[in-house]
Scaffold this active site. Structure first.
Site, mmCIF file in Angstrom:
data_model
loop_
_atom_site.group_PDB
_atom_site.id
_atom_site.type_symbol
_atom_site.label_atom_id
_atom_site.label_comp_id
_atom_site.label_asym_id
_atom_site.label_seq_id
_atom_site.Cartn_x
_atom_site.Cartn_y
_atom_site.Cartn_z
ATOM 1 N N SER A 117 36.556 -4.575 -15.927
ATOM 2 C CA SER A 117 37.888 -5.121 -15.688
ATOM 3 C C SER A 117 37.914 -6.645 -15.684
ATOM 4 O O SER A 117 37.515 -7.272 -16.652
ATOM 5 C CB SER A 117 38.432 -4.537 -14.381
ATOM 6 O OG SER A 117 39.746 -4.947 -14.198
ATOM 7 N N HIS A 118 38.308 -7.211 -14.555
ATOM 8 C CA HIS A 118 38.497 -8.657 -14.437
ATOM 9 C C HIS A 118 37.199 -9.371 -14.079
ATOM 10 O O HIS A 118 37.191 -10.582 -13.930
ATOM 11 C CB HIS A 118 39.523 -8.914 -13.340
ATOM 12 C CG HIS A 118 39.137 -8.226 -12.074
ATOM 13 N ND1 HIS A 118 39.194 -6.855 -11.963
ATOM 14 C CD2 HIS A 118 38.611 -8.681 -10.935
ATOM 15 C CE1 HIS A 118 38.733 -6.507 -10.773
ATOM 16 N NE2 HIS A 118 38.374 -7.603 -10.125
ATOM 17 N N ASP A 132 43.998 -9.372 -18.036
ATOM 18 C CA ASP A 132 42.584 -9.451 -17.638
ATOM 19 C C ASP A 132 41.630 -8.918 -18.710
ATOM 20 O O ASP A 132 42.049 -8.632 -19.830
ATOM 21 C CB ASP A 132 42.378 -8.697 -16.325
ATOM 22 C CG ASP A 132 42.492 -7.193 -16.508
ATOM 23 O OD1 ASP A 132 43.252 -6.763 -17.400
ATOM 24 O OD2 ASP A 132 41.824 -6.445 -15.777
ATOM 25 N N ASP A 167 40.200 -6.062 -19.439
ATOM 26 C CA ASP A 167 40.490 -4.825 -20.174
ATOM 27 C C ASP A 167 41.985 -4.580 -20.371
ATOM 28 O O ASP A 167 42.383 -3.498 -20.798
ATOM 29 C CB ASP A 167 39.842 -3.617 -19.475
ATOM 30 C CG ASP A 167 40.341 -3.411 -18.063
ATOM 31 O OD1 ASP A 167 40.739 -4.400 -17.408
ATOM 32 O OD2 ASP A 167 40.350 -2.254 -17.591
ATOM 33 N N ASP A 218 44.608 -4.272 -18.322
ATOM 34 C CA ASP A 218 45.502 -3.481 -17.473
ATOM 35 C C ASP A 218 46.190 -4.319 -16.394
ATOM 36 O O ASP A 218 47.204 -3.909 -15.846
ATOM 37 C CB ASP A 218 44.791 -2.252 -16.870
ATOM 38 C CG ASP A 218 43.544 -2.601 -16.087
ATOM 39 O OD1 ASP A 218 43.213 -3.799 -15.991
ATOM 40 O OD2 ASP A 218 42.888 -1.664 -15.571
ATOM 41 N N ARG A 219 45.636 -5.497 -16.080
ATOM 42 C CA ARG A 219 46.287 -6.343 -15.063
ATOM 43 C C ARG A 219 47.208 -7.365 -15.733
ATOM 44 O O ARG A 219 47.049 -7.676 -16.913
ATOM 45 C CB ARG A 219 45.235 -7.115 -14.271
ATOM 46 C CG ARG A 219 44.314 -6.236 -13.480
ATOM 47 C CD ARG A 219 43.366 -7.062 -12.642
ATOM 48 N NE ARG A 219 42.596 -6.174 -11.777
ATOM 49 C CZ ARG A 219 42.086 -6.515 -10.616
ATOM 50 N NH1 ARG A 219 42.234 -7.744 -10.177
ATOM 51 N NH2 ARG A 219 41.411 -5.651 -9.886
ATOM 52 N N LYS A 229 47.426 1.241 -15.297
ATOM 53 C CA LYS A 229 48.311 0.087 -15.246
ATOM 54 C C LYS A 229 48.240 -0.606 -16.605
ATOM 55 O O LYS A 229 47.287 -0.425 -17.344
ATOM 56 C CB LYS A 229 47.927 -0.838 -14.106
ATOM 57 C CG LYS A 229 46.492 -1.288 -14.059
ATOM 58 C CD LYS A 229 46.266 -1.993 -12.739
ATOM 59 C CE LYS A 229 44.895 -2.602 -12.633
ATOM 60 N NZ LYS A 229 43.904 -1.664 -12.106
#
Ligand code: G16
Length: 543
Positions: A113-114, A277, A279, A281-282, A376
């Site tokens: 992710s982030h 981010d 990937d 999703d954010r 998300k």
């Protein structure tokens, strides 16, 4: 091609966290670590023989190598087909969509992710089920159990596949289809938001800066914002994914996307700023001189979603994670639909979405999404914002001022204390838990405690129960402090302290958030003894 059964033994530390397994890249690259976890995932979901899987990741260091390993293992385990994003790339929401669109049996998403990427940074892997969403706890528990008893994994000898060329290939008896990672996702977005309206907005001179943070949304944002919607070239910055995210920290918040924040608060700021981010999703939303907290963004999108074609018939309900501010609760109440409070983790929204109980969901951790996928979705949030800006012809600051004037403003901040000694973080939570019964009615500085408990959740759909989901202290007068240990860190423990204060006085809606939150911050630190127990006098990150 030779099918191989490789002997192995359980490796400790393979318990999935808030969102799959996240570890230092070096840990994932250690002998058998990835293979053990992939085989345990296959075993934990009842095998993959005859199944179709979607495979893709955020392009971070080790993404490509790990995908080749996964494909060989999927073939050796008898999978019928793998659908892979070109170059091994798929944003998390695009992977979720592809699972649903192709009616695949699930997917493996490679991302931390982030978190930063690179040989000395982080890597991650998670399994999403046939609904396109992160595996629920019952499944991750099963996977974890398999990691503890594994004796062998299956793989095969085969050359690396060409992940760059779109089309069909095969690996032993398994079909492999390489797909354009953007096309299906862009087509889905067009069914939800009004592309014509947004095109007209850009054609009228509206300006925007989208920071892809050298991560996976670059190709999506280039194609959709600058390509389909006609935003000027240069609207997307840092738009080429790189294995180490340009040596940055691809977390869209005011600390890590500071360059964008500075631009949006400077002279000649564009009308609208956004970031996503690692990937995809954010998301972070920022207007000219107006940063929008993720909790407020969820409330704003909920209040105006009906302006977009995908939500014209209204929303069934909304959901937020417990530590997310209660801003959306007031909007839901006034619009007459339910608002669900879940533990942290997108996986907890899955059942509510599948059952049609909610349409929109969101979290304080920069996540918003809807029933269009089961993750998300950063770019979706940006497009929905653009749709609302186009329809209302108001600025971000005006929209937020209207929202606060109607529902009050939930001043909000999250303090992160990172890489804390795990034993000390556990001790702090343990102490706090044991003191909870003494808190109700106590006066702490300027505040009085109304209620204090440890959050438990019973899923309204399948009645599964999740305990120990964060300690919350609610004060008289609309203030709240929440304590949790993060489930996504890769070093020591991360303590998250979430602070909130509702303000309804119309003359106090434009104050400095940290000043407004000072009382609840002081009370939270006093109640928890955080500084004395951990030795930390300030958070590492405030968002
Ligand atoms: C993941 C989860 C989110 C969660 C976030 C932070 O997001 O999907 O639901 O809010 O982690 O979790 P924690 O507070 O336990 O660190 P992402 O974007 O990291 O996949």
């Amino acid at each position: 091609m030779l099918m191989q059964t490789m002997q192995t033994t359980p490796i400790s530390g393979q318990k999935p966290g808030t969102s799959g397994l996240r570890k230092k890249t070096a840990v994932f690259r250690a002998p058998h670590f990835l293979e053990n976890y992939v085989q345990s995932t296959f075993n934990g979901i009842g095998g993959v023989a005859g199944k179709t899987l979607v495979v893709g990741g955020d392009g971070r260091f080790f993404n490509d190598t790990a995908i080749q390993i996964i494909l060989r293992m999927a073939a050796a385990n008898g999978a019928a087909k793998c659908i892979v994003g070109q170059g091994g790339l798929l944003s998390t929401p695009a992977a979720s969509h592809l699972i649903r669109l192709r009616q695949a049996d699930g997917g493996l998403i490679l991302s931390a992710s982030h978190n930063p990427g690179g040989p000395d940074a982080d890597f991650g892997l998670k399994y999403n089920g046939p609904n396109g969403g992160p595996a629920p706890e019952a499944v991750t528990d099963q996977i974890f159990e398999c990691t503890q008893t594994i004796e062998y994994y299956r793989t095969c000898t085969a050359d690396d596949l060409d992940l760059e060329t779109i089309g069909q290939q095969s690996l032993a008896d398994m079909d492999v289809e390489i797909v354009d990672p953007v096309a299906d996702y862009a087509a889905l977005m067009e069914t939800i938001v009004d592309f014509e309206k947004i095109r007209a907005l850009f054609a009228g001179g509206f300006t925007m800066c989208f920071d892809a943070m050298h991560a996976v949304t670059g190709p999506y944002a280039h194609a959709i914002l600058e390509g389909i919607l006609g935003a000027p070239k240069g609207t997307v910055i840092n738009g080429t994914p790189s294995p180490d995210f340009g040596k940055g920290h691809p977390d869209p918040n005011p600390t890590w996307a500071k360059a964008l924040i500075d631009k949006m608060y400077g002279a000649d700021a564009p009308d609208f700023g956004a970031a996503s981010d690692g990937d995809g999703d954010r998301n972070m939303i920022v207007g000219r001189g107006a940063y929008v907290t993720p909790s407020d963004s969820l409330a704003l999108l909920t209040a105006h979603a009906h302006l977009a074609p995908g939500y014209r018939d209204g929303l069934a309900g909304v959901a937020r994670s417990m530590p997310t501010s209660r801003a959306v609760d007031g909007v839901a109440e006034s619009l007459g639909f339910g608002c669900f409070e879940t533990p942290t983790g997108w996986k907890f929204f899955g059942n509510l979405l599948d059952a049609g109980k909610v349409t929109l969901c969101g979290e304080e951790s920069a996540g918003t999404g809807s029933d269009h996928v089961r993750e998300k979705d950063g770019l979706w949030a940006v497009l929905l914002w653009l749709n609302i800006l186009a329809e209302t012809q108001k600025s971000v600051a005006e929209l937020m001022a209207d929202l606060w004037a109607t529902y009050g403003r939930c001043y909000y901040a999250r303090f992160d204390y990172e890489a804390v000694d795990s034993a000390k973080a556990t001790e702090m939570m343990h102490d706090l838990r044991s003191k909870l019964p003494m808190f109700a009615g106590a006066s702490i500085g300027a505040l009085e405690v109304e209620m204090a408990d440890e959050f438990s959740y019973v899923d309204p759909v399948d009645r599964s129960r999740s305990d120990g989901q964060g300690i919350r202290v609610v004060f008289e007068g609309g203030a709240r402090a929440v304590f949790r240990l993060s489930g996504t860190g890769t070093q020591g423990a991360t303590i998250r302290l979430y602070l909130e204060q509702l303000e309804t006085d119309h003359d106090r809606l434009q104050e400095d958030a940290q000043k407004v939150l000072a009382n609840v911050r002081d009370a939270a630190l006093q109640l928890s003894d955080l500084e004395a127990i951990t030795g930390r006098t300030a958070p590492d990150v405030i968002t």
